[in-house]
Write a protein that holds these residues in place. Structure first.
Motif, short mmCIF file in Angstrom:
data_model
loop_
_atom_site.label_atom_id
_atom_site.label_comp_id
_atom_site.label_asym_id
_atom_site.label_seq_id
_atom_site.Cartn_x
_atom_site.Cartn_y
_atom_site.Cartn_z
N THR A 223 0.80 -1.24 0.00
CA THR A 223 0.00 0.00 0.00
C THR A 223 0.82 1.28 0.00
O THR A 223 0.30 2.34 -0.29
CB THR A 223 -0.91 0.03 1.24
OG1 THR A 223 -0.11 0.14 2.42
CG2 THR A 223 -1.77 -1.22 1.32
N GLY A 224 2.10 1.18 0.38
CA GLY A 224 2.91 2.38 0.49
C GLY A 224 2.74 3.11 1.81
O GLY A 224 3.23 4.23 1.97
N LYS A 225 2.04 2.51 2.77
CA LYS A 225 1.85 3.15 4.07
C LYS A 225 1.83 2.09 5.17
O LYS A 225 1.52 0.92 4.92
CB LYS A 225 0.56 3.96 4.10
CG LYS A 225 -0.69 3.13 3.87
CD LYS A 225 -1.95 4.00 3.84
CE LYS A 225 -2.25 4.59 5.19
NZ LYS A 225 -3.54 5.32 5.20
N PRO A 253 -6.03 -0.93 -5.65
CA PRO A 253 -6.80 -1.91 -6.43
C PRO A 253 -5.95 -2.94 -7.16
O PRO A 253 -6.47 -3.97 -7.59
CB PRO A 253 -7.58 -1.03 -7.42
CG PRO A 253 -7.58 0.33 -6.81
CD PRO A 253 -6.30 0.45 -6.06
N ASN A 254 -4.66 -2.68 -7.31
CA ASN A 254 -3.79 -3.63 -8.00
C ASN A 254 -3.35 -4.79 -7.10
O ASN A 254 -2.66 -5.69 -7.55
CB ASN A 254 -2.55 -2.93 -8.55
CG ASN A 254 -2.89 -2.09 -9.77
OD1 ASN A 254 -4.02 -2.08 -10.23
ND2 ASN A 254 -1.91 -1.38 -10.30
N VAL A 255 -3.73 -4.74 -5.83
CA VAL A 255 -3.42 -5.84 -4.91
C VAL A 255 -4.50 -6.90 -5.07
O VAL A 255 -5.69 -6.61 -4.86
CB VAL A 255 -3.37 -5.36 -3.45
CG1 VAL A 255 -3.15 -6.54 -2.50
CG2 VAL A 255 -2.27 -4.32 -3.26
N PRO A 256 -4.16 -8.13 -5.43
CA PRO A 256 -5.17 -9.18 -5.55
C PRO A 256 -5.89 -9.40 -4.22
O PRO A 256 -5.28 -9.31 -3.15
CB PRO A 256 -4.36 -10.42 -5.95
CG PRO A 256 -3.10 -9.87 -6.56
CD PRO A 256 -2.82 -8.61 -5.81
N TRP A 296 -2.35 -10.97 -11.19
CA TRP A 296 -1.19 -10.92 -10.32
C TRP A 296 0.07 -10.43 -11.04
O TRP A 296 1.10 -10.19 -10.41
CB TRP A 296 -0.90 -12.31 -9.75
CG TRP A 296 -1.84 -12.74 -8.68
CD1 TRP A 296 -3.19 -12.91 -8.79
CD2 TRP A 296 -1.51 -13.08 -7.33
NE1 TRP A 296 -3.72 -13.33 -7.59
CE2 TRP A 296 -2.71 -13.45 -6.68
CE3 TRP A 296 -0.32 -13.12 -6.61
CZ2 TRP A 296 -2.74 -13.84 -5.35
CZ3 TRP A 296 -0.35 -13.52 -5.29
CH2 TRP A 296 -1.54 -13.86 -4.67
N LEU A 297 0.00 -10.29 -12.37
CA LEU A 297 1.16 -9.86 -13.15
C LEU A 297 1.23 -8.35 -13.32
O LEU A 297 2.20 -7.83 -13.86
CB LEU A 297 1.14 -10.53 -14.52
CG LEU A 297 1.22 -12.06 -14.53
CD1 LEU A 297 1.11 -12.57 -15.95
CD2 LEU A 297 2.50 -12.52 -13.88
N VAL A 298 0.21 -7.64 -12.88
CA VAL A 298 0.17 -6.19 -13.05
C VAL A 298 1.05 -5.53 -11.99
O VAL A 298 0.96 -5.89 -10.80
CB VAL A 298 -1.28 -5.67 -12.93
CG1 VAL A 298 -1.32 -4.17 -13.06
CG2 VAL A 298 -2.15 -6.33 -13.99
N PRO A 299 1.91 -4.57 -12.35
CA PRO A 299 2.68 -3.86 -11.33
C PRO A 299 1.78 -3.30 -10.24
O PRO A 299 0.66 -2.86 -10.51
CB PRO A 299 3.38 -2.76 -12.12
CG PRO A 299 3.50 -3.32 -13.51
CD PRO A 299 2.24 -4.13 -13.71
N LEU A 300 2.25 -3.32 -9.02
CA LEU A 300 1.41 -2.95 -7.89
C LEU A 300 0.92 -1.51 -7.94
O LEU A 300 -0.20 -1.22 -7.52
CB LEU A 300 2.16 -3.19 -6.58
CG LEU A 300 2.25 -4.66 -6.13
CD1 LEU A 300 3.18 -4.80 -4.94
CD2 LEU A 300 0.85 -5.18 -5.77
#
Length: 577
Positions: A223-225, A253-256, A296-300
């Motif tokens: 999440t960066g936090k 949203p990019n986190v599965p 799961w292949l999308v950059p976070l």
């Protein structure tokens, strides 16, 4: 009087600022790397060898750090070479000689590389979980798991756990008054609860505290936090004790979803609701990895100019022991170290030495000096990390690539991996009697010259992996195929590629490889290597020869063969059967 760090109040900032060129316990200082509550770390040289040397006080905490490092010999724990004393006349500090890990802290690596969820799990979380399982198995608790203490090694892209200055050892006296040394944002609810209700006894941190901290790290990377704020927030402790953080996938949203839920489980308030140990966490991560789809292949983090990365097809099945090999494949790609070891014996760790550091042999004694313990020659060289492993191997067929999207097949494979039992469904359970073995073939022209160039004569044994170096199983098809060299060819770079073909016959898979592509330079040379296995006389309990090809596992079909993911091969002068 010992302070909360278990020392005497001195920390890394108290040490003199050694200038480049200063001699300390036989090392020449080149520069300061960092200072902290447990000591100061310098880049230093001894002859032509580079080290990280750490000065720590000669107190119980410094002795404890030496003892913790001595207990571990592990590719994902900073290497310990020995120790000395400083200054010579009246020593007041221990000088720890450590591996100089060339890499970036995890938070920096994550920000700069912007990994996908699949890369984060396979490259970071799974290796860390298995590393902690072995660290805890050696009776050591790190007690300060956080991003700066996880260095992503540039040589192979894998995490290295550093800074054991806060480590605790089982069956040893507590050094602190209340809470052990550590970082407030990463302390578990049970630690904070103990501190609030303190009745005079010190808190006994255990493996669960490390796993909680790894959950905080996971949340921060996703999440960066931080999940509960930082120490400047007066409500941080209350949040750790009572509040559930916002789900990672809601913030990003990019986190599965499955990975988000796993992360939240790592941060449950009650220990019983979390993972029981690091190996159970690794099993859960392996299950999610095996069920991953293309999301799961999308950059976070959106906005980075990165395309989707390809990934190998993780068609896994039962874990099993294969041909003899190093217990850890020199910090090879992620799943060598992770998925396979879920079902095999843990990494061999040295027995616990006797307490503080009088003159005793150390783990990686690679220097000799009157000031440094150990009996090693002056020209001993530092351990080298292997050549980096590729992020993902090329697909061997369109059918194998499609396995990425087959959630049912991947779920079955993961379940089989975790239970350790082979699963056989449908008509494929019958043995495969397609046709007789393939005919003999000559080696390609020039292969003998390649053998001479790299000193790999006929008969040389090596070990290879099918895309992912698994001790479990993979599914393969006939036709052109590429495997990785894992070990056994000293003058050929680790993880070089062998190109050739797979042939089916008589319930066996025959691998014939005619080209070798060197890792790094991409040079290609003719070669003659085939898959084989050792024949064992069970009565005499000894090897009596070799058999060409490798067996198909139950569940194989005429079109698809299930084989061990890690195999033996031999350099030959002719392809036979």
């Amino acid at each position: 009087m010992l302070d909360e760090s278990g020392g005497n109040g001195r920390n890394g900032s108290d040490w003199p600022g050694f200038t480049p060129g200063t001699e300390v316990a036989g090392f020449t200082i080149e520069g300061l790397i960092s200072t902290g509550s447990t000591g100061a770390v310098y880049r230093a040289r001894r002859g032509r060898q580079l080290f990280a040397i750490k000065l720590v006080p000669r107190n119980p905490r410094g002795d404890r750090e030496v003892d913790a490092l001595r207990r571990m010999r592990h590719p994902n724990v900073v290497g310990f070479h020995g120790y000395g004393f400083w200054p010579d006349n009246e020593p007041r500090a221990l000088v720890l000689a450590l591996e100089l890990v060339d890499g970036r802290p995890l938070d920096v690596w994550a920000r700069e590389e912007n990994p996908s969820a699949l890369e984060l799990v396979s490259q970071v979380l799974l290796p860390l979980a298995l590393t902690l399982a072995d660290v805890h198995g050696a009776g050591v608790v790190h007690r300060d798991i956080k991003e700066p203490n996880i260095v992503m090694r540039e040589a192979d892209g894998l995490p290295v756990l550093v800074d054991f200055g806060s480590a605790g050892l089982e069956d040893t006296p507590r050094l602190t008054l209340r809470l052990p040394p550590g970082t407030p944002e990463y302390r578990s609810p049970e630690a904070w609860r103990f501190a609030r209700e303190w009745e005079g006894e010190p808190y006994s941190a255990g493996p669960g505290d490390d796993l909680w901290a790894l959950g905080v790290v996971t949340y921060a990377v996703l999440t960066g936090k931080l999940p509960f704020g930082d120490r400047h927030d007066p409500g941080m402790v209350r949040a750790i004790l009572h509040e559930t953080p916002q789900a990672p996938h809601a913030l990003n949203p990019n986190v599965p979803l499955a990975l988000s839920e796993l992360c939240l489980r790592m941060l449950e308030k009650e220990p019983g609701a979390r993972f029981a140990n690091a190996r159970e966490l690794a099993e859960a991560l392996a299950t999610e990895w095996a069920q991953a789809d293309r999301s799961w292949l999308v950059p976070l983090f959106p906005g980075a100019e990165q395309a989707e990365r390809p990934t190998p097809s993780p068609s896994l099945a039962k874990p099993e022991r294969q041909a003899p090999r190093r217990q850890w494949l020199a910090a090879s790609s992620v799943l060598t170290m992770a998925l396979g070891l879920l079902a095999t014996a843990p990494t061999q760790l040295l027995e616990s030495p006797s307490p503080p550091p009088p003159q005793q042999a150390s783990l990686r004694q690679e220097m000799a000096s009157p000031q440094v313990t150990g009996e090693v020659g002056q020209d001993a060289g530092p351990q080298k990390s292997p050549t980096p492993a590729p992020v993902a191997p090329p697909a061997t067929s369109s059918e194998e690539t499609q396995m990425m999207t087959s959630k049912k097949a991947r779920s079955l494979a993961a379940a089989t991996l975790i239970t350790g039992a082979a699963t056989c469904v449908g008509p494929g359970c019958a043995s495969v009697q397609r046709r007789p073995p393939p005919p003999e073939e000559p080696c390609p022209p020039g292969s003998e010259e390649t053998n001479k160039r790299f000193n790999n004569p006929a008969g040389r044994i090596l070990h290879v992996s099918f895309g992912i170096p698994l001790p479990g199983t993979v599914t393969v098809s006939e036709g052109n195929h590429t495997v990785w060299i894992e070990e056994g060819m000293d003058k050929i770079p680790y993880r070089s590629l062998l190109h050739g073909k797979l042939l089916f016959g008589d319930n066996r898979v025959y691998g014939r490889f005619t080209k070798i592509e060197l890792k790094g330079s991409r040079e290609v040379f003719p070669i003659c290597i085939e898959l084989d296995e050792v024949v064992v006389d069970k009565v005499l309990n000894r090897n009596i020869g070799r058999e060409i090809g490798i067996p198909m596992e139950p569940g194989s079909t005429p079109e698809k063969a299930i084989v061990g993911g890690f195999q033996r091969a031999s350099v030959v002068s002719r392809f036979s059967f």
